[in-house]
Design an enzyme around this catalytic site. Structure first.
Site, PDB file in Angstrom:
ATOM      1  N   ASP A 196      57.957  17.306 -42.993  1.00  0.00           N
ATOM      2  CA  ASP A 196      59.289  17.810 -43.206  1.00  0.00           C
ATOM      3  C   ASP A 196      60.381  16.892 -43.042  1.00  0.00           C
ATOM      4  OD1 ASP A 196      59.067  20.392 -43.950  1.00  0.00           O
ATOM      5  OD2 ASP A 196      58.182  21.195 -42.203  1.00  0.00           O
ATOM      6  N   GLU A 208      61.822  17.248 -36.834  1.00  0.00           N
ATOM      7  CA  GLU A 208      61.529  17.244 -38.327  1.00  0.00           C
ATOM      8  C   GLU A 208      62.900  17.327 -39.177  1.00  0.00           C
ATOM      9  OE1 GLU A 208      58.297  19.883 -39.207  1.00  0.00           O
ATOM     10  OE2 GLU A 208      59.162  21.480 -37.726  1.00  0.00           O
ATOM     11  N   HIS A 221      51.143  22.566 -48.037  1.00  0.00           N
ATOM     12  CA  HIS A 221      50.139  23.116 -47.041  1.00  0.00           C
ATOM     13  C   HIS A 221      48.805  23.271 -47.724  1.00  0.00           C
ATOM     14  CE1 HIS A 221      53.875  23.704 -44.723  1.00  0.00           C
ATOM     15  NE2 HIS A 221      53.016  23.055 -43.894  1.00  0.00           N
ATOM     16  N   CYS A 231      52.792  14.097 -35.850  1.00  0.00           N
ATOM     17  CA  CYS A 231      51.831  14.855 -36.382  1.00  0.00           C
ATOM     18  C   CYS A 231      51.701  15.289 -37.874  1.00  0.00           C
ATOM     19  CB  CYS A 231      51.694  16.346 -35.457  1.00  0.00           C
ATOM     20  SG  CYS A 231      53.243  17.201 -35.624  1.00  0.00           S
TER      21      CYS A 231
HETATM   22  C1  PEP Z   1      55.337  18.420 -40.352  1.00  0.00           C
HETATM   23  O1  PEP Z   1      56.602  18.869 -41.122  1.00  0.00           O
HETATM   24  O2  PEP Z   1      55.271  17.201 -40.465  1.00  0.00           O
HETATM   25  C2  PEP Z   1      54.429  19.119 -39.882  1.00  0.00           C
HETATM   26  C3  PEP Z   1      53.383  18.733 -39.288  1.00  0.00           C
HETATM   27  O3  PEP Z   1      54.582  20.430 -39.911  1.00  0.00           O
HETATM   28  P1  PEP Z   1      54.013  21.380 -41.167  1.00  0.00           P
HETATM   29  O4  PEP Z   1      53.362  20.460 -42.127  1.00  0.00           O
HETATM   30  O5  PEP Z   1      53.260  22.511 -40.800  1.00  0.00           O
HETATM   31  O6  PEP Z   1      55.344  21.857 -41.667  1.00  0.00           O
HETATM   32 MG    MG Z   2      56.934  20.808 -40.316  1.00  0.00          MG
END
Ligand code: PEP
Ligand code: MG
Length: 592
Positions: free
Chosen positions: A465, A441, A200, A512
């Site tokens: 994920d 995910e 993140h 996403c």
């Molecule tokens: C993902 O897991 O691809 C996602 C978009 O969520 P995050 O990166 O916030 O876990």
């Molecule tokens: Mg995620």
């Protein structure tokens, strides 16, 4: 006489993981955040004097503090003053001070590590003393040692606020919260020992448009604070003490990169469609309401992922219903008639929020996170759903639930949503229609995608994920980053399965995860059948440029070929060859 240039530090090139594109050129600023006191780290000979000076400053500060305490205690606690005097004496003790300085010099140890080692040795000496009184004096050493260590670490921490000019932050790790607080006026880039492309911290760097390189393993031991450095976040290259030629070369690259960025903005107003007229919605991922303006300037058609947890990280208290309502409503109004897809709270794992993640879990990434946390906790979830339903009265709002692993969770979420809607209706509070979707995910969600598709209005695949769980690779762990393969045949098949389940059920399917914003994957994702790609807004112009030069038919044929290949390496080789053949100019720009 030795020439001056012979003494200049050598240019050093380090290769890490490019986490956020662009070139930054500035002095380094070494940050030791979240370090437990006493951690040992090797330093460069050139850093010895600065390390000793830092240590002596900590000794001086400790002394000043003790003298102040002594002054304050003089009136009321005169009988205890001898304790402070003892501590002051310890601060002058050669066994503590000189031994630490000697260790810094002889062993090339950082001050904090050298102090920790000296203190451990002194404690051992005291432990072996048979006289009980003398043995008890160990606590005095501990007390002085703690004070010294705190002052030593405190000094390092304060440095960030004291940044005098532009700097590239060098840190072992930066939490998402640290990253959010970086002063954009001064911090022009950052590099870290740990982390992967989809951690993140990396995602935030892209969204803040700060070049970043992560996963360098030991960059903090190689950089002297204040040394000139260059980072290229596109290629993952870090250059310490660049030579004048390298400096000129990267200055030219930086200008070229910045020029291309500006040139790409012409795509902002062009439609997102292939040469043969196939339309794919290009939406933005945002973390905070402030990102909406940047997203609009890059030509997004709505928000495909609003990561609401950052609203919770930005303050010490969870945001109220009213605060959330305003944030979601502002986004909905700014994007109307395009959708804003609000993902409910996804805390846990590396999005650790101390006030919320109270459990000490051995494996937080697989623990009580995301929708599991929301369903169990209840109160925050209800508040968030109320805010989302109210915002839905002001635009095209969709809600989605993260980390779903079974139909029971979807039903529990939908039931609560319905209850909350009735509550609001009973209170006379207006709400709006709300499409309901889930993040796909977990491998479980992929395997039962056909069943899940009957329960929701849309899917959004979170590949960050999904890849982590599918391949059993921690997305933030630089040691296994080489195994984090978005084109692994297992991942491709998972994506194919989700897209075909969505198509059969007639629901929309978005992606996403970070894959959506990388040009290398654009054709694959279009060929697989995604109806929406949601990404870091800054990536949209590039993806759109590529998409407008491709056809749906050729993308499908490419995917068919890739799905027959047995290893990730072969898929990558085949895809790169195809992209190089079809988009030589973009490939040569180093943009793919
Ligand atoms: C993902 O897991 O691809 C996602 C978009 O969520 P995050 O990166 O916030 O876990
Ligand atoms: Mg995620």
């Amino acid at each position: 006489m030795a020439s001056a240039s012979a003494e200049l530090p050598q240019e050093t090139i380090l290769i890490g993981i490019g986490a956020s594109p662009g070139v930054a050129i500035a002095r380094s600023h070494l940050l030791n955040r979240d370090r437990v006191g006493g951690i040992e780290r090797r330093i460069l000979p050139a850093e010895v004097d600065a390390e000793i000076a830092g240590f002596q400053a900590a000794v001086a500060r400790s002394r000043a503090q003790l003298l102040e305490v002594k002054e304050q205690a003089a009136d009321h606690h005169a009988e205890h003053l001898y304790i402070i005097d003892t501590h002051l004496l310890i601060l002058e003790d050669q066994l503590l001070i000189n031994a630490t300085v000697d260790l810094i010099r002889a062993e090339l140890l950082n001050a904090e590590g050298a102090l920790g080692r000296t203190l451990r040795r002194l404690r051992q000496v005291f432990d072996s003393i048979s006289d009980e009184y003398l043995r008890e004096r160990r606590s005095d050493i501990d007390s002085v040692g703690d004070r010294l260590m705190r002052n030593l670490l405190g000094e390092v921490r304060e440095n960030l606020e004291a940044l005098s000019g532009q700097a590239i932050i060098v840190a072992h790790d930066l939490s998402p919260a640290d990253t959010m607080q970086l002063d954009r006026g001064k911090v022009v880039g950052f590099v870290t020992d740990v982390g992967g492309r989809t951690s993140h911290t990396a995602i935030l760097a892209r969204s803040l448009v700060i070049p970043a390189v992560v996963g360098l393993e030991n960059v903090t031991t190689q950089v002297a604070s204040g040394a000139p450095m260059i980072i290229d976040g596109t290629t993952g290259t870090v250059i310490l003490n660049p030579s004048p030629e390298t400096f000129r070369d990267y200055l030219a690259r930086k200008q070229r990169y910045d020029y291309l960025e500006r040139e790409l903005l012409v795509y902002q107003t062009l439609p997102a469609e292939t040469e043969d007229g196939h339309v794919v919605a290009l939406r933005g991922n945002v973390e905070l309401p402030a990102d909406i303006a940047t997203a609009r300037s890059h030509g997004v058609e709505g928000i495909g992922l609003f990561r609401t947890e950052f609203l919770f990280m930005a303050a010490s208290e969870p945001p109220s219903e009213e605060e959330q309502y305003l944030a979601y409503r502002t986004a909905a109004e700014a994007m109307a008639p395009h959708p804003v897809t609000i993902r409910t709270l996804d805390v846990g794992g590396d999005k650790f929020v101390p006030e919320l993640n109270l459990l000490d879990e051995a494996n937080p990434v697989m623990g009580l996170r995301a929708v599991r946390f929301s369903l169990k906790e209840g109160v925050l979830f209800r508040t968030q759903l109320r805010a989302i339903l109210r915002a839905a009265a002001h635009g095209n709002v969709r809600v989605m639930f993260p980390m779903i692993s079974g139909v029971a969770e979807i039903r529990a979420c939908r039931n609560l949503l319905e209850k909350v809607r009735q509550e609001l209706a009973a209170e006379g509070v207006p709400t709006g229609p709300l499409a309901v979707g889930i993040m796909v995910e977990t491998p479980a969600a992929v395997l039962i995608a056909d069943i899940m598709a009957r329960e929701v209005d849309f899917f959004s695949v979170g590949t960050n994920d999904l890849i982590q769980y599918c391949l059993a690779i921690d997305r933030g762990n630089e040691h296994v980053a080489y195994l984090y393969e978005p084109l692994h045949p297992a991942v491709l098949r998972a994506l194919q399965r989700v897209c075909s389940a969505a198509r059969d059920a007639g629901i929309e399917v978005s992606i996403c995860g970070e894959m959506a914003g990388e040009q290398l994957y654009s054709l694959v994702l279009i060929g697989l059948g995604f109806s929406e790609l949601s990404m870091n807004p800054a990536s949209i112009p590039r993806v759109k440029r590529l998409m407008r030069q491709a056809t749906l038919d050729s993308a499908r044929r490419l995917v068919e070929r890739l799905l027959t290949l047995p290893t990730a390496a072969e898929v990558v080789a085949e895809l790169e060859a195809e992209m190089r053949r079809r988009f030589p100019q973009i490939f040569d720009e180093g943009q793919i």
